[in-house]
Design an enzyme around this catalytic site. Sequence first.
Site, PDB file in Angstrom:
ATOM      1  N   ASP A  68      -1.271  -9.556   9.976  1.00 30.84           N
ATOM      2  CA  ASP A  68      -2.035  -8.225  10.312  1.00 30.84           C
ATOM      3  C   ASP A  68      -2.874  -8.002   8.987  1.00 30.84           C
ATOM      4  O   ASP A  68      -2.610  -8.407   7.887  1.00 30.84           O
ATOM      5  CB  ASP A  68      -1.275  -7.037  10.683  1.00 30.84           C
ATOM      6  CG  ASP A  68       0.108  -6.844  10.300  1.00 30.84           C
ATOM      7  OD1 ASP A  68       0.239  -7.465   8.990  1.00 30.84           O
ATOM      8  OD2 ASP A  68       1.184  -6.424  10.531  1.00 30.84           O
ATOM      9  N   ASN A 139       9.793   2.217  13.946  1.00 29.96           N
ATOM     10  CA  ASN A 139       9.587   2.513  15.140  1.00 29.96           C
ATOM     11  C   ASN A 139       9.784   1.259  16.075  1.00 29.96           C
ATOM     12  O   ASN A 139       9.257   1.318  17.400  1.00 29.96           O
ATOM     13  CB  ASN A 139       8.105   3.329  15.491  1.00 29.96           C
ATOM     14  CG  ASN A 139       7.122   2.367  15.135  1.00 29.96           C
ATOM     15  OD1 ASN A 139       7.192   1.279  14.625  1.00 29.96           O
ATOM     16  ND2 ASN A 139       6.187   3.007  15.280  1.00 29.96           N
ATOM     17  N   HIS A 141       8.165  -1.633  15.558  1.00 29.86           N
ATOM     18  CA  HIS A 141       6.775  -2.493  15.586  1.00 29.86           C
ATOM     19  C   HIS A 141       7.132  -3.900  15.060  1.00 29.86           C
ATOM     20  O   HIS A 141       7.778  -4.004  14.250  1.00 29.86           O
ATOM     21  CB  HIS A 141       5.409  -1.819  15.232  1.00 29.86           C
ATOM     22  CG  HIS A 141       5.373  -1.608  13.853  1.00 29.86           C
ATOM     23  ND1 HIS A 141       4.814  -0.615  13.257  1.00 29.86           N
ATOM     24  CD2 HIS A 141       5.682  -2.332  12.668  1.00 29.86           C
ATOM     25  CE1 HIS A 141       4.939  -0.632  11.698  1.00 29.86           C
ATOM     26  NE2 HIS A 141       5.402  -1.769  11.675  1.00 29.86           N
ATOM     27  N   GLU A 146       2.394  -1.487  17.862  1.00 25.68           N
ATOM     28  CA  GLU A 146       3.025  -0.321  18.081  1.00 25.68           C
ATOM     29  C   GLU A 146       3.883  -0.174  19.339  1.00 25.68           C
ATOM     30  O   GLU A 146       3.565  -0.829  20.449  1.00 25.68           O
ATOM     31  CB  GLU A 146       2.312   0.741  17.883  1.00 25.68           C
ATOM     32  CG  GLU A 146       1.472   0.786  16.598  1.00 25.68           C
ATOM     33  CD  GLU A 146       2.436   1.227  15.388  1.00 25.68           C
ATOM     34  OE1 GLU A 146       3.488   1.056  15.291  1.00 25.68           O
ATOM     35  OE2 GLU A 146       1.889   1.595  14.217  1.00 25.68           O
TER      36      GLU A 146
HETATM   37  C1  GLP Z   1       4.046  -3.159   8.067  1.00 22.16           C
HETATM   38  C2  GLP Z   1       3.736  -4.358   8.534  1.00 22.16           C
HETATM   39  C3  GLP Z   1       4.764  -4.894   9.368  1.00 22.16           C
HETATM   40  C4  GLP Z   1       6.193  -4.905   8.752  1.00 22.16           C
HETATM   41  C5  GLP Z   1       6.688  -3.156   8.671  1.00 22.16           C
HETATM   42  C6  GLP Z   1       7.819  -3.078   7.687  1.00 22.16           C
HETATM   43  O1  GLP Z   1       3.367  -1.722   8.691  1.00 22.16           O
HETATM   44  N1  GLP Z   1       2.508  -4.234   9.507  1.00 22.16           N
HETATM   45  O2  GLP Z   1       4.518  -6.344   9.533  1.00 22.16           O
HETATM   46  O3  GLP Z   1       7.139  -5.787   9.019  1.00 22.16           O
HETATM   47  O4  GLP Z   1       5.566  -2.567   8.254  1.00 22.16           O
HETATM   48  O5  GLP Z   1       7.442  -2.685   6.316  1.00 22.16           O
HETATM   49  P1  GLP Z   1       8.508  -2.878   5.046  1.00 22.16           P
HETATM   50  O6  GLP Z   1       9.057  -4.126   4.948  1.00 22.16           O
HETATM   51  O7  GLP Z   1       7.538  -2.333   4.283  1.00 22.16           O
HETATM   52  O8  GLP Z   1       9.700  -1.893   5.580  1.00 22.16           O
END
Ligand code: GLP
Length: 250
Positions: A68, A139, A141, A146
């Site tokens: 993404d 949450n 995702h 989402e």
């Molecule tokens: C982001 C990304 C996800 C990621 C998630 C967790 O928003 N789009 O692909 O897995 O949030 O992030 P973190 O590893 O910083 O907790």
Amino acid sequence: MVSVEVESNYEEMSKKAAREVGKEILMHQAPVLGLPTGETPKGMYRLLVKYYEHGLVDFSNVTTFNLDEYYGISKDHPKSFNHYMKRHLLERVNLREENFHVPEGEIPRRDVRDYCGKYENKIKQAGGIDLQLLGIGTNGHIGFNEPGTGFDTRTRLVELAEETLEYSFDNLNEAPDKAITMGINTIMEASKIVLLASDNRKKRAVRRALEGPITEEWPGSVLQLHPDVTAILDEKAAEDLELSRVNLTG
Ligand code: GLP
């Protein structure tokens, strides 16, 4: 089928993940990796760079597709996932720039649908994703899919949830409210998936993903339908799992 591996801490989780990636690269002539960003995989990328520096992994035939990117920010923006991937991987190993793909966040609105279709086609032309690495949002995702996302979705423009923005940005005025993300269906087509999670903040999402009912309200729960998923967790992220209770009580 999801198999769960609980490691004692973040470092051990990262080591296990980096080894999985290393193995996958060795097993294929032209490996295709699906990659995440965020805090969670930073340790894994650091170790992969180290393995490369020691001549243990070669990225010259590897192709990568990121999950993404925020929509409406430039590639060079410090918060962009393109910038993150360059800093944590591309600039540090022998991955070829033409084999490195992160969705573009500055595609004009009218061209986004076409662009997303092309991103999907590039994945197909590369032979599909051999190993998809995933983090998970608080949450639930995966990618930026989402809660409420249909399981039949593919790469597209999405609205970000309030919780996601609050988690990722100190100043909400600077936060983009949209992103381009691979869809749930795109993710589920990978031959193999590795989910990484560390820290207490993820324990509810991990529990809902791995042991909760399969529901679009907790996007990670779709992983229970995939034939080959390994969840690599640290103890804190695994705390709420039924499995942990079984282990603790013997
Ligand atoms: C982001 C990304 C996800 C990621 C998630 C967790 O928003 N789009 O692909 O897995 O949030 O992030 P973190 O590893 O910083 O907790």
